[in-house]
Design an enzyme around this catalytic site. Structure first.
Site, PDB file in Angstrom:
ATOM      1  N   ASP A  66      63.415  42.267  53.355  1.00  0.00           N
ATOM      2  CA  ASP A  66      64.879  42.163  53.450  1.00  0.00           C
ATOM      3  C   ASP A  66      65.367  41.314  54.624  1.00  0.00           C
ATOM      4  O   ASP A  66      66.571  41.093  54.767  1.00  0.00           O
ATOM      5  CB  ASP A  66      65.511  43.568  53.508  1.00  0.00           C
ATOM      6  CG  ASP A  66      64.916  44.449  54.615  1.00  0.00           C
ATOM      7  OD1 ASP A  66      64.513  43.918  55.671  1.00  0.00           O
ATOM      8  OD2 ASP A  66      64.863  45.681  54.417  1.00  0.00           O
ATOM      9  N   CYS A  95      64.499  58.366  60.153  1.00  0.00           N
ATOM     10  CA  CYS A  95      63.939  57.621  61.286  1.00  0.00           C
ATOM     11  C   CYS A  95      65.023  57.258  62.308  1.00  0.00           C
ATOM     12  O   CYS A  95      64.761  57.261  63.513  1.00  0.00           O
ATOM     13  CB  CYS A  95      63.151  56.397  60.822  1.00  0.00           C
ATOM     14  SG  CYS A  95      64.017  55.290  59.745  1.00  0.00           S
ATOM     15  N   HIS A 155      54.344  41.282  53.672  1.00  0.00           N
ATOM     16  CA  HIS A 155      54.566  41.079  52.238  1.00  0.00           C
ATOM     17  C   HIS A 155      55.528  39.920  51.971  1.00  0.00           C
ATOM     18  O   HIS A 155      56.177  39.879  50.939  1.00  0.00           O
ATOM     19  CB  HIS A 155      55.056  42.382  51.590  1.00  0.00           C
ATOM     20  CG  HIS A 155      54.019  43.473  51.612  1.00  0.00           C
ATOM     21  ND1 HIS A 155      54.291  44.790  51.344  1.00  0.00           N
ATOM     22  CD2 HIS A 155      52.681  43.412  51.864  1.00  0.00           C
ATOM     23  CE1 HIS A 155      53.162  45.506  51.444  1.00  0.00           C
ATOM     24  NE2 HIS A 155      52.186  44.698  51.759  1.00  0.00           N
ATOM     25  N   PRO A 203      67.380  50.651  48.655  1.00  0.00           N
ATOM     26  CA  PRO A 203      66.489  51.742  48.244  1.00  0.00           C
ATOM     27  C   PRO A 203      65.039  51.466  48.636  1.00  0.00           C
ATOM     28  O   PRO A 203      64.635  50.304  48.721  1.00  0.00           O
ATOM     29  CB  PRO A 203      66.625  51.770  46.717  1.00  0.00           C
ATOM     30  CG  PRO A 203      67.153  50.432  46.333  1.00  0.00           C
ATOM     31  CD  PRO A 203      67.932  49.921  47.506  1.00  0.00           C
ATOM     32  N   ASP A 204      64.259  52.536  48.893  1.00  0.00           N
ATOM     33  CA  ASP A 204      62.824  52.314  49.104  1.00  0.00           C
ATOM     34  C   ASP A 204      62.142  52.305  47.731  1.00  0.00           C
ATOM     35  O   ASP A 204      62.822  52.202  46.700  1.00  0.00           O
ATOM     36  CB  ASP A 204      62.233  53.335  50.097  1.00  0.00           C
ATOM     37  CG  ASP A 204      62.207  54.750  49.562  1.00  0.00           C
ATOM     38  OD1 ASP A 204      62.553  54.968  48.376  1.00  0.00           O
ATOM     39  OD2 ASP A 204      61.844  55.664  50.327  1.00  0.00           O
ATOM     40  N   PHE A 205      60.836  52.369  47.708  1.00  0.00           N
ATOM     41  CA  PHE A 205      60.121  52.256  46.435  1.00  0.00           C
ATOM     42  C   PHE A 205      59.746  53.604  45.843  1.00  0.00           C
ATOM     43  O   PHE A 205      59.956  53.863  44.665  1.00  0.00           O
ATOM     44  CB  PHE A 205      58.858  51.396  46.623  1.00  0.00           C
ATOM     45  CG  PHE A 205      59.202  49.996  47.026  1.00  0.00           C
ATOM     46  CD1 PHE A 205      59.501  49.040  46.079  1.00  0.00           C
ATOM     47  CD2 PHE A 205      59.278  49.648  48.375  1.00  0.00           C
ATOM     48  CE1 PHE A 205      59.861  47.754  46.453  1.00  0.00           C
ATOM     49  CE2 PHE A 205      59.635  48.360  48.752  1.00  0.00           C
ATOM     50  CZ  PHE A 205      59.930  47.415  47.796  1.00  0.00           C
ATOM     51  N   ARG A 206      59.180  54.490  46.709  1.00  0.00           N
ATOM     52  CA  ARG A 206      58.501  55.670  46.175  1.00  0.00           C
ATOM     53  C   ARG A 206      59.215  56.995  46.402  1.00  0.00           C
ATOM     54  O   ARG A 206      58.697  58.035  45.980  1.00  0.00           O
ATOM     55  CB  ARG A 206      57.081  55.731  46.735  1.00  0.00           C
ATOM     56  CG  ARG A 206      56.240  54.567  46.247  1.00  0.00           C
ATOM     57  CD  ARG A 206      54.830  54.545  46.780  1.00  0.00           C
ATOM     58  NE  ARG A 206      54.123  53.367  46.262  1.00  0.00           N
ATOM     59  CZ  ARG A 206      54.249  52.136  46.759  1.00  0.00           C
ATOM     60  NH1 ARG A 206      55.018  51.922  47.805  1.00  0.00           N
ATOM     61  NH2 ARG A 206      53.615  51.131  46.203  1.00  0.00           N
ATOM     62  N   ASN A 230      59.180  59.326  60.082  1.00  0.00           N
ATOM     63  CA  ASN A 230      59.200  59.248  58.617  1.00  0.00           C
ATOM     64  C   ASN A 230      59.660  60.579  58.031  1.00  0.00           C
ATOM     65  O   ASN A 230      59.560  61.611  58.680  1.00  0.00           O
ATOM     66  CB  ASN A 230      57.778  58.927  58.106  1.00  0.00           C
ATOM     67  CG  ASN A 230      57.776  58.134  56.823  1.00  0.00           C
ATOM     68  OD1 ASN A 230      58.382  57.068  56.757  1.00  0.00           O
ATOM     69  ND2 ASN A 230      57.125  58.635  55.799  1.00  0.00           N
ATOM     70  N   ASN A 249      58.599  44.928  54.806  1.00  0.00           N
ATOM     71  CA  ASN A 249      59.895  44.717  54.182  1.00  0.00           C
ATOM     72  C   ASN A 249      60.188  43.239  53.947  1.00  0.00           C
ATOM     73  O   ASN A 249      59.769  42.379  54.710  1.00  0.00           O
ATOM     74  CB  ASN A 249      60.997  45.365  55.019  1.00  0.00           C
ATOM     75  CG  ASN A 249      60.807  46.859  55.114  1.00  0.00           C
ATOM     76  OD1 ASN A 249      60.016  47.428  54.366  1.00  0.00           O
ATOM     77  ND2 ASN A 249      61.506  47.492  56.024  1.00  0.00           N
ATOM     78  N   THR A 252      57.372  54.251  56.161  1.00  0.00           N
ATOM     79  CA  THR A 252      56.444  53.753  55.141  1.00  0.00           C
ATOM     80  C   THR A 252      55.566  54.876  54.612  1.00  0.00           C
ATOM     81  O   THR A 252      55.179  55.772  55.370  1.00  0.00           O
ATOM     82  CB  THR A 252      55.560  52.603  55.665  1.00  0.00           C
ATOM     83  OG1 THR A 252      54.585  52.281  54.665  1.00  0.00           O
ATOM     84  CG2 THR A 252      54.870  52.937  56.969  1.00  0.00           C
ATOM     85  N   CYS A 263      60.989  25.295  38.168  1.00  0.00           N
ATOM     86  CA  CYS A 263      60.667  24.243  39.120  1.00  0.00           C
ATOM     87  C   CYS A 263      61.317  22.919  38.704  1.00  0.00           C
ATOM     88  O   CYS A 263      61.358  22.585  37.523  1.00  0.00           O
ATOM     89  CB  CYS A 263      59.151  24.117  39.144  1.00  0.00           C
ATOM     90  SG  CYS A 263      58.545  22.846  40.221  1.00  0.00           S
TER      91      CYS A 263
HETATM   92  P1  OAD Z   1      57.728  53.432  50.117  1.00  0.00           P
HETATM   93  O1  OAD Z   1      58.922  53.612  49.249  1.00  0.00           O
HETATM   94  O2  OAD Z   1      56.397  53.554  49.481  1.00  0.00           O
HETATM   95  O3  OAD Z   1      57.765  54.500  51.299  1.00  0.00           O
HETATM   96  C1  OAD Z   1      58.914  54.697  52.077  1.00  0.00           C
HETATM   97  C2  OAD Z   1      58.649  55.839  53.037  1.00  0.00           C
HETATM   98  O4  OAD Z   1      59.762  55.966  53.901  1.00  0.00           O
HETATM   99  C3  OAD Z   1      58.469  57.189  52.355  1.00  0.00           C
HETATM  100  O5  OAD Z   1      57.431  57.902  52.982  1.00  0.00           O
HETATM  101  C4  OAD Z   1      59.827  57.871  52.563  1.00  0.00           C
HETATM  102  O6  OAD Z   1      59.722  59.276  52.644  1.00  0.00           O
HETATM  103  C5  OAD Z   1      60.231  57.301  53.878  1.00  0.00           C
HETATM  104  N1  OAD Z   1      61.690  57.203  54.099  1.00  0.00           N
HETATM  105  C6  OAD Z   1      62.657  56.803  53.241  1.00  0.00           C
HETATM  106  N2  OAD Z   1      63.854  56.791  53.829  1.00  0.00           N
HETATM  107  C7  OAD Z   1      63.653  57.190  55.112  1.00  0.00           C
HETATM  108  C8  OAD Z   1      64.499  57.402  56.247  1.00  0.00           C
HETATM  109  N3  OAD Z   1      65.813  57.165  56.193  1.00  0.00           N
HETATM  110  N4  OAD Z   1      63.924  57.824  57.389  1.00  0.00           N
HETATM  111  C9  OAD Z   1      62.598  58.063  57.471  1.00  0.00           C
HETATM  112  N5  OAD Z   1      61.759  57.891  56.447  1.00  0.00           N
HETATM  113  C10 OAD Z   1      62.276  57.452  55.277  1.00  0.00           C
HETATM  114  O7  OAD Z   1      57.915  52.032  50.871  1.00  0.00           O
HETATM  115  P2  OAD Z   1      56.790  51.166  51.614  1.00  0.00           P
HETATM  116  O8  OAD Z   1      55.812  52.047  52.292  1.00  0.00           O
HETATM  117  O9  OAD Z   1      57.501  50.148  52.413  1.00  0.00           O
HETATM  118  O10 OAD Z   1      55.480  45.951  48.113  1.00  0.00           O
HETATM  119  O11 OAD Z   1      56.101  50.462  50.376  1.00  0.00           O
HETATM  120  C11 OAD Z   1      55.043  49.589  50.579  1.00  0.00           C
HETATM  121  C12 OAD Z   1      55.065  48.463  49.576  1.00  0.00           C
HETATM  122  O12 OAD Z   1      55.064  48.988  48.265  1.00  0.00           O
HETATM  123  C13 OAD Z   1      56.301  47.608  49.629  1.00  0.00           C
HETATM  124  O13 OAD Z   1      56.218  46.597  50.599  1.00  0.00           O
HETATM  125  C14 OAD Z   1      56.405  47.040  48.254  1.00  0.00           C
HETATM  126  C15 OAD Z   1      55.960  48.214  47.433  1.00  0.00           C
HETATM  127  O14 OAD Z   1      55.287  47.902  46.275  1.00  0.00           O
HETATM  128  C16 OAD Z   1      55.939  44.772  47.654  1.00  0.00           C
HETATM  129  O15 OAD Z   1      57.078  44.574  47.364  1.00  0.00           O
HETATM  130  C17 OAD Z   1      54.919  43.707  47.587  1.00  0.00           C
END
Ligand code: OAD
Length: 272
Positions: A114, A249, A131, A38-41, A229, A112, A205, A163
């Site tokens: 992962d 993507c 990160h 899963p992504d974050f947002r 995106n 990422n 992102t 630790c």
């Molecule tokens: P986000 O979850 O903030 O953003 C993911 C983006 O990818 C969003 O704009 C989605 O619309 C898009 N997306 C999701 N699935 C997709 C797909 N199959 N094809 C195209 N676009 C897709 O994730 P990041 O930008 O990576 O930090 O988040 C940045 C940082 O925030 C992460 O590295 C993490 C988090 O807090 C840490 O863990 C330190």
């Protein structure tokens, strides 16, 4: 303008003509969602919308170092779901590896954790894991490294390791960057690389987290920037040579590979 028009085929023409050979790629969680991570947002499916069960003051707390110190458990519940090893790279990861194979990749900046870029075959020296990653871990107090095998066991049981060093016993955390922590030195060492790019590709992102979010802006004004995106992000669309490819993507990447005549090679790299 550098591109004949704001299309993927114009981007392919640029690469085919040999005028883009220092390509800088910037990625986030969206390139791994097709791998099952899963992504974050993203609404509904993003991690931050599904953390209610972990009883956090706010979703980002799971990645805040001060919160972790007092309560590492929610992070380890999450770590169990995100831990590398159970996932296969996507077509988008394979495309970056193909750029590297063709000596067109100047650098990949990824947010990422992962490790799927490495799994796809992108050479480690061309990856900036901005990160950090799950590849190594250490004590948050004495900073001594902690063994991989022990870490794996703890992640599997979603329990926070302590630790081993005598008299320390501090909490152990994977070397991923939490809010409130410095980014790795490789990020700062390579901070001027985006200015060398002759093509920038941004994929998956939200560009919400700084300083990473500032990278696409570092590209010179005349340099085409392509976004793969679900949604428009950052300042994409404000420059004459910005190309927005909105949607999955992997679909956009396949279209680019088709236009380049690289599709078969890409699919082959992906399954291998
Ligand atoms: P986000 O979850 O903030 O953003 C993911 C983006 O990818 C969003 O704009 C989605 O619309 C898009 N997306 C999701 N699935 C997709 C797909 N199959 N094809 C195209 N676009 C897709 O994730 P990041 O930008 O990576 O930090 O988040 C940045 C940082 O925030 C992460 O590295 C993490 C988090 O807090 C840490 O863990 C330190």
């Amino acid at each position: 303008d550098t591109l004949s028009d704001r299309s993927i085929s114009a981007v392919a023409d640029l690469i085919k003509s040999g005028r883009a050979k220092r390509i800088v790629v910037m990625t986030g969680a969206g390139i791994s969602t097709a791998a099952g991570i899963p992504d974050f947002r993203s609404p509904k499916t993003g991690l931050y919308h599904n953390l209610a069960r972990l009883d956090l003051p706010h979703p980002e707390a799971v990645f805040e170092i001060d919160f972790f110190r007092n309560n590492p458990r929610p992070f380890y519940v999450l770590a169990k779901e995100l831990y590398p090893g159970n996932f296969h790279p996507t077509i988008s990861h394979a495309f970056v590896a193909l750029l590297a194979k063709r000596k067109l990749l100047r650098m990949l900046f990824t947010q990422n954790i992962d490790c799927l870029e490495r799994a796809a075959g992108v050479p480690p020296e061309l990856i900036v894991e901005a990160h950090g990653s799950f590849a190594t871990q250490r004590c948050i107090d004495c900073k001594n490294p902690f063994p991989d095998a022990e870490m794996r066991k703890c992640v599997e049981s979603a329990s926070a390791p302590n630790c081993f060093h005598k008299g320390c016993g501090g909490l152990v955390k994977p070397d991923i960057v939490f809010f409130g922590e410095q980014l790795p030195s490789t990020f700062f060492d390579n901070a001027t690389v985006p200015q060398e790019a002759d093509l920038v590709i941004v994929a998956g992102t939200s560009l919400m987290v700084h300083p990473f979010a500032g990278l696409p802006r570092l590209a010179r004004d005349s340099v085409p920037r392509v976004l793969f995106n679900m949604e428009r992000v950052g300042d994409f669309g404000t420059r004459a040579d910005d190309v927005l490819c909105l949607g999955e993507c992997d679909d956009g990447i396949r279209k680019l590979a088709d236009d380049l005549g690289w599709r078969d090679e890409l699919e082959k790299m992906w399954v291998d």
